[in-house]
Structures are given as C-alpha cells and as structure tokens.
Design a protein around this motif. Structure first.
Motif, PDB file in Angstrom:
ATOM      1  N   GLU A 272      66.355 -19.660  14.531  1.00 39.49           N
ATOM      2  CA  GLU A 272      66.945 -18.344  14.757  1.00 39.49           C
ATOM      3  C   GLU A 272      68.457 -18.446  14.926  1.00 39.49           C
ATOM      4  OE1 GLU A 272      64.879 -16.854  18.121  1.00 39.49           O
ATOM      5  OE2 GLU A 272      63.064 -16.315  17.000  1.00 39.49           O
ATOM      6  N   LEU A 273      68.913 -19.500  15.617  1.00 37.94           N
ATOM      7  CA  LEU A 273      70.350 -19.704  15.780  1.00 37.94           C
ATOM      8  C   LEU A 273      71.032 -19.962  14.441  1.00 37.94           C
ATOM      9  CD1 LEU A 273      70.515 -21.875  19.033  1.00 37.94           C
ATOM     10  CD2 LEU A 273      71.421 -19.574  18.740  1.00 37.94           C
ATOM     11  N   ALA A 274      70.349 -20.744  13.596  1.00 41.89           N
ATOM     12  CA  ALA A 274      70.902 -21.025  12.266  1.00 41.89           C
ATOM     13  C   ALA A 274      71.006 -19.734  11.453  1.00 41.89           C
ATOM     14  CB  ALA A 274      70.029 -22.045  11.542  1.00 41.89           C
ATOM     15  N   GLU A 275      69.954 -18.887  11.546  1.00 43.71           N
ATOM     16  CA  GLU A 275      69.990 -17.608  10.833  1.00 43.71           C
ATOM     17  C   GLU A 275      71.083 -16.696  11.385  1.00 43.71           C
ATOM     18  OE1 GLU A 275      66.075 -16.073  11.229  1.00 43.71           O
ATOM     19  OE2 GLU A 275      65.185 -17.414   9.725  1.00 43.71           O
ATOM     20  N   ALA A 276      71.213 -16.681  12.742  1.00 42.84           N
ATOM     21  CA  ALA A 276      72.252 -15.859  13.366  1.00 42.84           C
ATOM     22  C   ALA A 276      73.635 -16.348  12.967  1.00 42.84           C
ATOM     23  CB  ALA A 276      72.098 -15.882  14.890  1.00 42.84           C
ATOM     24  N   LYS A 277      73.800 -17.682  12.898  1.00 43.66           N
ATOM     25  CA  LYS A 277      75.091 -18.245  12.494  1.00 43.66           C
ATOM     26  C   LYS A 277      75.423 -17.827  11.058  1.00 43.66           C
ATOM     27  CE  LYS A 277      75.398 -22.022  10.510  1.00 43.66           C
ATOM     28  NZ  LYS A 277      75.293 -23.389  10.007  1.00 43.66           N
ATOM     29  N   ASP A 278      74.414 -17.924  10.163  1.00 54.11           N
ATOM     30  CA  ASP A 278      74.638 -17.532   8.770  1.00 54.11           C
ATOM     31  C   ASP A 278      75.005 -16.062   8.671  1.00 54.11           C
ATOM     32  OD1 ASP A 278      74.069 -20.101   7.992  1.00 54.11           O
ATOM     33  OD2 ASP A 278      71.982 -19.695   7.469  1.00 54.11           O
ATOM     34  N   GLN A 279      74.295 -15.225   9.463  1.00 55.90           N
ATOM     35  CA  GLN A 279      74.568 -13.792   9.441  1.00 55.90           C
ATOM     36  C   GLN A 279      75.969 -13.512   9.986  1.00 55.90           C
ATOM     37  OE1 GLN A 279      71.451 -11.347  11.053  1.00 55.90           O
ATOM     38  NE2 GLN A 279      72.851  -9.667  11.493  1.00 55.90           N
TER      39      GLN A 279
ATOM     40  N   GLU B 190      57.074 -26.795  23.766  1.00 61.26           N
ATOM     41  CA  GLU B 190      58.513 -26.722  23.971  1.00 61.26           C
ATOM     42  C   GLU B 190      59.264 -27.126  22.706  1.00 61.26           C
ATOM     43  OE1 GLU B 190      62.141 -26.150  26.085  1.00 61.26           O
ATOM     44  OE2 GLU B 190      60.071 -25.448  26.351  1.00 61.26           O
ATOM     45  N   ALA B 191      58.739 -28.165  22.029  1.00 55.34           N
ATOM     46  CA  ALA B 191      59.367 -28.609  20.777  1.00 55.34           C
ATOM     47  C   ALA B 191      59.300 -27.501  19.721  1.00 55.34           C
ATOM     48  CB  ALA B 191      58.687 -29.873  20.272  1.00 55.34           C
ATOM     49  N   GLU B 192      58.146 -26.806  19.653  1.00 58.31           N
ATOM     50  CA  GLU B 192      58.008 -25.696  18.701  1.00 58.31           C
ATOM     51  C   GLU B 192      58.961 -24.559  19.052  1.00 58.31           C
ATOM     52  OE1 GLU B 192      53.913 -24.723  18.953  1.00 58.31           O
ATOM     53  OE2 GLU B 192      53.222 -26.430  17.749  1.00 58.31           O
ATOM     54  N   ARG B 193      59.096 -24.294  20.387  1.00 62.53           N
ATOM     55  CA  ARG B 193      60.010 -23.231  20.811  1.00 62.53           C
ATOM     56  C   ARG B 193      61.455 -23.569  20.458  1.00 62.53           C
ATOM     57  NH1 ARG B 193      63.450 -22.066  24.714  1.00 62.53           N
ATOM     58  NH2 ARG B 193      63.181 -24.092  25.694  1.00 62.53           N
ATOM     59  N   LEU B 194      61.842 -24.829  20.728  1.00 62.20           N
ATOM     60  CA  LEU B 194      63.199 -25.258  20.415  1.00 62.20           C
ATOM     61  C   LEU B 194      63.457 -25.216  18.906  1.00 62.20           C
ATOM     62  CD1 LEU B 194      63.599 -28.258  22.886  1.00 62.20           C
ATOM     63  CD2 LEU B 194      64.719 -26.029  23.026  1.00 62.20           C
ATOM     64  N   ALA B 195      62.438 -25.599  18.128  1.00 64.61           N
ATOM     65  CA  ALA B 195      62.587 -25.551  16.675  1.00 64.61           C
ATOM     66  C   ALA B 195      62.761 -24.119  16.200  1.00 64.61           C
ATOM     67  CB  ALA B 195      61.368 -26.188  16.008  1.00 64.61           C
ATOM     68  N   GLN B 196      61.990 -23.184  16.803  1.00 59.25           N
ATOM     69  CA  GLN B 196      62.112 -21.771  16.437  1.00 59.25           C
ATOM     70  C   GLN B 196      63.482 -21.221  16.847  1.00 59.25           C
ATOM     71  OE1 GLN B 196      60.162 -19.968  14.621  1.00 59.25           O
ATOM     72  NE2 GLN B 196      61.287 -18.045  14.867  1.00 59.25           N
ATOM     73  N   GLU B 197      63.939 -21.603  18.056  1.00 60.66           N
ATOM     74  CA  GLU B 197      65.251 -21.159  18.511  1.00 60.66           C
ATOM     75  C   GLU B 197      66.351 -21.707  17.611  1.00 60.66           C
ATOM     76  OE1 GLU B 197      66.123 -21.939  22.562  1.00 60.66           O
ATOM     77  OE2 GLU B 197      64.717 -20.452  23.335  1.00 60.66           O
ATOM     78  N   TRP B 198      66.194 -22.969  17.211  1.00 53.21           N
ATOM     79  CA  TRP B 198      67.178 -23.573  16.317  1.00 53.21           C
ATOM     80  C   TRP B 198      67.230 -22.819  14.989  1.00 53.21           C
ATOM     81  CZ3 TRP B 198      71.047 -26.962  16.617  1.00 53.21           C
ATOM     82  CH2 TRP B 198      71.546 -27.486  15.437  1.00 53.21           C
TER      83      TRP B 198
ATOM     84  N   PHE C 126      73.622 -11.083  17.347  1.00 59.11           N
ATOM     85  CA  PHE C 126      74.073 -11.224  15.966  1.00 59.11           C
ATOM     86  C   PHE C 126      72.992 -10.827  14.975  1.00 59.11           C
ATOM     87  CE2 PHE C 126      77.120 -14.650  17.480  1.00 59.11           C
ATOM     88  CZ  PHE C 126      78.169 -13.767  17.505  1.00 59.11           C
ATOM     89  N   GLU C 127      71.743 -10.782  15.440  1.00 61.20           N
ATOM     90  CA  GLU C 127      70.636 -10.583  14.515  1.00 61.20           C
ATOM     91  C   GLU C 127      70.385  -9.099  14.305  1.00 61.20           C
ATOM     92  OE1 GLU C 127      67.191 -12.898  15.391  1.00 61.20           O
ATOM     93  OE2 GLU C 127      68.352 -14.482  16.317  1.00 61.20           O
ATOM     94  N   ARG C 128      70.321  -8.695  13.052  1.00 65.26           N
ATOM     95  CA  ARG C 128      70.015  -7.311  12.716  1.00 65.26           C
ATOM     96  C   ARG C 128      68.633  -7.234  12.103  1.00 65.26           C
ATOM     97  NH1 ARG C 128      73.473  -4.856   8.744  1.00 65.26           N
ATOM     98  NH2 ARG C 128      73.356  -6.861   7.729  1.00 65.26           N
ATOM     99  N   GLY C 129      68.013  -6.063  12.233  1.00 63.98           N
ATOM    100  CA  GLY C 129      66.678  -5.877  11.693  1.00 63.98           C
ATOM    101  C   GLY C 129      66.666  -5.835  10.176  1.00 63.98           C
ATOM    102  N   LEU C 130      65.481  -5.987   9.619  1.00 61.65           N
ATOM    103  CA  LEU C 130      65.324  -5.989   8.161  1.00 61.65           C
ATOM    104  C   LEU C 130      65.760  -4.670   7.559  1.00 61.65           C
ATOM    105  CD1 LEU C 130      64.318  -7.439   5.636  1.00 61.65           C
ATOM    106  CD2 LEU C 130      62.015  -6.570   6.134  1.00 61.65           C
ATOM    107  N   GLU C 131      65.376  -3.551   8.203  1.00 60.63           N
ATOM    108  CA  GLU C 131      65.739  -2.236   7.678  1.00 60.63           C
ATOM    109  C   GLU C 131      67.260  -2.047   7.704  1.00 60.63           C
ATOM    110  OE1 GLU C 131      63.698  -0.081   6.238  1.00 60.63           O
ATOM    111  OE2 GLU C 131      62.137  -1.583   6.505  1.00 60.63           O
TER     112      GLU C 131
END
Length: 303
Positions: A60-67, A50-58, A246-251
């Motif tokens: 992804e959220l940080a990346e989405a916020k930046d985007q 769960e901690a790993e999942r929350l860290a991954q979500e955090w 908010f997240e777009r693909g690499l391409e």
C-alpha cells in the motif's frame, strides 16, 4: 514365608509408587512440552500474520508513493509547461515588436511561477519540514469572507460542470484566530475536490455550527462542505481514518485521473496546526461526501 511375602509386597508397593510418580512426572513434562509447542505454533501464526500485514502495508505504501509521485509530476509539469511555452513565444523575433503581447506573456509566466511556488510551499509545510508555529501568522479572520473569495476563484471550474455552490449562514459566524494563507489553502483544496469529484449539475452546500468538544477549553466552529458527488465507500473512509491520505478511491481515479493526491494531507496538517481536526463522511457510492473542518474559537494570543 510370611516375612518373605511381606518383604516382596512392600517392595512391589514402593515400585508401584515410584512408577506412578515417574508416570506423573512424564505426564507433566508432556503437558509442558505440549504447551510450549502450542505457544510456538501460536507465535508462528502471529509472526506469519504480522509478516502478511507488513507485506500488505509495504504494498500500500508503494502504491501511495507511486500515486504521490504521479500527482506531483502532474502538478509540477502543468505550470512548467506553461512557462516553457510562453518563453518560446517570447524568444520568437516577431513578438519583440509587440510590447503589449510581451507584457501579457510575462504576466502569465509570473502567474504560473507563483502557482508552482505555492505548490512547493504547501508540500514543505504539510510534510512537516517547516511546520512550526513561529512560521504561521495568526490573525482574526472572517471565514465566510475567506470561503467566498475561494468560491469566486473556482467559479469558472464550477460553471463548467454547472455546479451550484451555496453558503447557508444562520446568525453571526464567530471570527477565527488563524493563519489566512494556510486556511485559504484548506478551503481551496476542499472546494476544488468537491467540484472535481462532483456530478454534472451537482451542488455544494457550506454551513456552520458551533460546538463544544469534551476535554477542550475552547468551543469549536464546525464548517461543513457537503457535495452531491461520487461519494466514498467504507474501505476508502477507513483508509482515510488510518491516515492513508495519499490514496484515492477507484471511482475518484476514473473521474479525475491526475488528481492532487496531496490535497487532503495539506488540509489535515494545516488544520492540526491550528488546534483543530478534520473529518470525512459519506453514505456510499454516488451519495456525496461531507468534509468537516473543526477550528477552535479563541481569543487572540497575548505576546
């Protein structure tokens, strides 16, 4: 001697039974302790997972916020740059002698201001700050005419990439009872994305279907926006289904860096406010994307 032997035999039997009971009790305690240890280990693994999942979500959220912030900066900066540039021109003394030029610059400033205002309005609506039914003006709409108006507005952008846009209309398309301004924003975002992420000399096809969904009192008009662009992989589609709009693909980032990351959020929220739903489909990279808008076909509400 017999009695003494019998006494020791009985005593030994009782002692053996007591030891057996003690051994069984210890075995039960050991089993209970082992089960507790296994539960604790399982709980530890679950907590770690769960901690790993929350860290991954955090992350992804940080990346989405930046985007999101990057996208907002781009779309706010573009009209503001135009406004500042035209104001600088107007402030030059020589331009006061040409009223026609002054009028032209003022009209362009107004256009840029309207674009900026519309973007802010869309963000406020889509993020739920003002997403209330009484702020929507519902009326009978011809979606074909509305889409044609949007196509005409985006015609120049499509021509730059030699992209053809075709509306396939078989039979009469039912009228939709909805908010013209919000639905226009929906169609604009979908067609704008279909143009930006399409290939050179690509194609966009729009067609309609009528369908009744389970547990719904209204039939739905399904509007398909099919492009021949870069498409989406399974991971990108999964993120969309999970609500990571908010997240777009690499391409997509490679093809169009300063993309409008809030576009799909606006589309999704406005369609939900109409009682419909929104889907994205793709068979993979460079196999195009299909956006499907579901809008309920219902009569005008009585006051």
């Amino acid at each position: 001697l017999f009695l003494i032997f019998a006494r020791y035999l009985v005593k030994a039997t009782h002692e053996e039974a007591r030891r057996r009971e003690e051994a069984e009790r210890l075995a039960i305690q050991e089993k209970a302790l082992r089960e507790k240890a296994e539960k604790l280990a399982s709980l530890e693994r679950a907590l770690r997972k769960e901690a790993e999942r929350l860290a991954q979500e955090w992350k992804e959220l940080a990346e989405a916020k930046d985007q999101f912030l990057t996208s907002i900066q781009h779309h706010l900066r573009t009209p503001l740059t135009a406004i500042r540039g035209f104001c600088d021109i107007l402030l030059m003394k020589d331009h006061y002698k040409d009223p026609a030029l002054v009028k032209d610059r003022l009209e362009k400033i107004k256009t840029s201001s309207n674009i900026l205002h519309q973007l802010i309005e869309s963000i406020l609506d889509a993020t739920g700050k003002r997403l209330k039914k009484d702020l929507y003006f519902f009326e009978e709409l011809n979606v074909v005419e509305l889409i044609q108006d949007v196509i005409e507005e985006l015609k120049i952008e499509a021509e730059k990439k030699k992209i053809s846009i075709l509306i396939e209309q078989k039979g009469e398309i039912p009228l939709i009872y909805g908010d013209k301004k919000r639905l226009r924003e929906v169609f604009w975002n979908l067609l704008d994305n279909a143009i930006k992420y399409n290939l050179y000399e690509g194609k966009i096809t729009i067609f309609f279907e009528k369908e009744s969904l389970p547990k719904s009192q209204y039939p739905f008009l399904k509007i398909y926006f099919v492009d021949t662009g870069i498409g989406m992989n399974e991971q990108e589609l999964l993120k969309f289904q999970e609500g990571k709009l908010f997240e777009r693909g690499l391409e997509a980032k490679k093809l169009y860096g300063p993309g409008r990351g809030i576009g799909l959020l606006i589309v999704n929220e406005f369609i939900k406010a109409h009682g419909g739903k929104f889907e994205l489909r793709s068979e993979g990279k460079n196999k195009g994307t299909t956006a499907i808008v579901y809008l309920p076909i219902k009569e005008k509400e009585k006051k």
